[in-house]
Write a protein that holds these residues in place. Structure first.
Motif, short mmCIF file in Angstrom:
data_model
loop_
_atom_site.label_atom_id
_atom_site.label_comp_id
_atom_site.label_asym_id
_atom_site.label_seq_id
_atom_site.Cartn_x
_atom_site.Cartn_y
_atom_site.Cartn_z
N UNK A 27 0.80 -1.21 0.00
CA UNK A 27 0.00 0.00 0.00
C UNK A 27 0.84 1.26 0.00
N UNK A 28 2.15 1.12 0.07
CA UNK A 28 3.07 2.27 0.09
C UNK A 28 3.70 2.44 -1.30
N UNK A 29 3.58 3.61 -1.85
CA UNK A 29 4.19 3.88 -3.15
C UNK A 29 5.71 3.83 -3.03
N UNK A 30 6.24 4.64 -2.12
CA UNK A 30 7.68 4.75 -1.94
C UNK A 30 8.21 3.75 -0.91
N UNK A 31 9.49 3.47 -1.00
CA UNK A 31 10.20 2.84 0.11
C UNK A 31 10.40 3.96 1.13
N UNK A 32 10.08 3.68 2.37
CA UNK A 32 10.15 4.68 3.43
C UNK A 32 11.39 4.40 4.28
N UNK A 33 12.21 5.43 4.47
CA UNK A 33 13.48 5.24 5.18
C UNK A 33 13.64 6.32 6.24
N UNK A 34 14.05 5.90 7.45
CA UNK A 34 14.35 6.90 8.47
C UNK A 34 15.51 7.80 8.04
N UNK A 35 15.43 9.07 8.40
CA UNK A 35 16.46 10.04 8.03
C UNK A 35 17.84 9.62 8.52
N UNK A 36 17.90 9.01 9.71
CA UNK A 36 19.19 8.61 10.27
C UNK A 36 19.88 7.56 9.38
N UNK A 37 19.13 6.59 8.88
CA UNK A 37 19.70 5.58 7.99
C UNK A 37 20.08 6.19 6.65
N UNK A 38 19.24 7.06 6.12
CA UNK A 38 19.53 7.72 4.84
C UNK A 38 20.85 8.49 4.91
N UNK A 39 21.05 9.19 6.00
CA UNK A 39 22.29 9.96 6.17
C UNK A 39 23.48 9.03 6.35
N UNK A 40 23.31 7.98 7.13
CA UNK A 40 24.40 7.05 7.42
C UNK A 40 24.93 6.36 6.17
N UNK A 80 13.26 6.78 -2.57
CA UNK A 80 12.90 6.60 -1.16
C UNK A 80 12.36 7.92 -0.61
N UNK A 81 11.36 7.79 0.24
CA UNK A 81 10.84 8.94 0.98
C UNK A 81 11.52 8.92 2.34
N UNK A 82 12.14 10.03 2.70
CA UNK A 82 12.94 10.10 3.92
C UNK A 82 12.15 10.86 4.98
N UNK A 83 11.91 10.17 6.10
CA UNK A 83 11.08 10.71 7.18
C UNK A 83 11.77 10.42 8.51
N UNK A 84 11.72 11.37 9.43
CA UNK A 84 12.25 11.14 10.77
C UNK A 84 11.40 10.12 11.51
N UNK A 85 12.06 9.25 12.25
CA UNK A 85 11.41 8.34 13.20
C UNK A 85 10.27 7.52 12.58
N UNK A 86 10.58 6.74 11.55
CA UNK A 86 9.59 5.86 10.94
C UNK A 86 10.13 4.44 10.87
N UNK A 87 9.23 3.52 10.62
CA UNK A 87 9.59 2.13 10.38
C UNK A 87 10.06 2.02 8.93
N UNK A 88 11.12 1.31 8.72
CA UNK A 88 11.65 1.07 7.38
C UNK A 88 10.66 0.19 6.61
N UNK A 89 10.26 0.63 5.42
CA UNK A 89 9.24 -0.06 4.63
C UNK A 89 9.71 -0.17 3.19
#
Length: 126
Positions: A27-40, A80-89
């Motif tokens: 049901x999610x268009x994008x892969x959702x990634x926490x900002x901390x992982x994206x930066x790392x 990927x959609x980058x969002x603070x404090x989310x579950x990786x999807x």
């Protein structure tokens, strides 16, 4: 219906990260990634932003980036959609790029075609 999970390797510009259990969300268009992982790992940030509707029906502005996603030996670039404090999807765009679908009975990913994008050949009027 239950949940489906996959082992995913995210290949960023700085490093790669193996995540043993990523929720697959059809049901999610994008892969959702926490900002901390994206930066790392060094997700390639685009200048684009989007407004997403989250599962709780709230709206959230997000940054859009690119990263290579690998599942079961298939590897493709994915938005990927980058969002603070989310579950990786793992979202539908990634499944499409990788050539997978979720089997609702077995709760497993199944190969439906070769990985890589799809394109239609336009044939104009004769």
């Amino acid at each position: 219906m239950g949940h489906t999970y996959a082992k995913v390797v995210f290949h960023g510009q700085k490093e790669k990260r193996v995540v043993e259990r990523v929720l697959v969300d059809t049901g999610a268009t994008y892969t959702i990634m926490p900002a901390s992982l994206a930066e790392e790992i060094g997700v390639f940030l685009t200048p684009y932003r989007s407004q997403l509707t989250l599962a709780d029906k709230s709206r959230k502005g997000v940054s859009i980036g690119l990263v290579e996603v690998e599942v079961e030996g298939r590897r493709e670039p994915v938005q990927v959609a980058i969002i603070d404090d989310v579950v990786l999807v793992l979202g539908v765009q990634a499944l499409e790029a990788l050539g997978f679908e979720v089997n609702p009975v077995s709760k497993k990913l199944e190969v439906i075609r070769d990985s890589g994008g799809l394109a239609l050949k336009f044939v104009g009027p004769s």
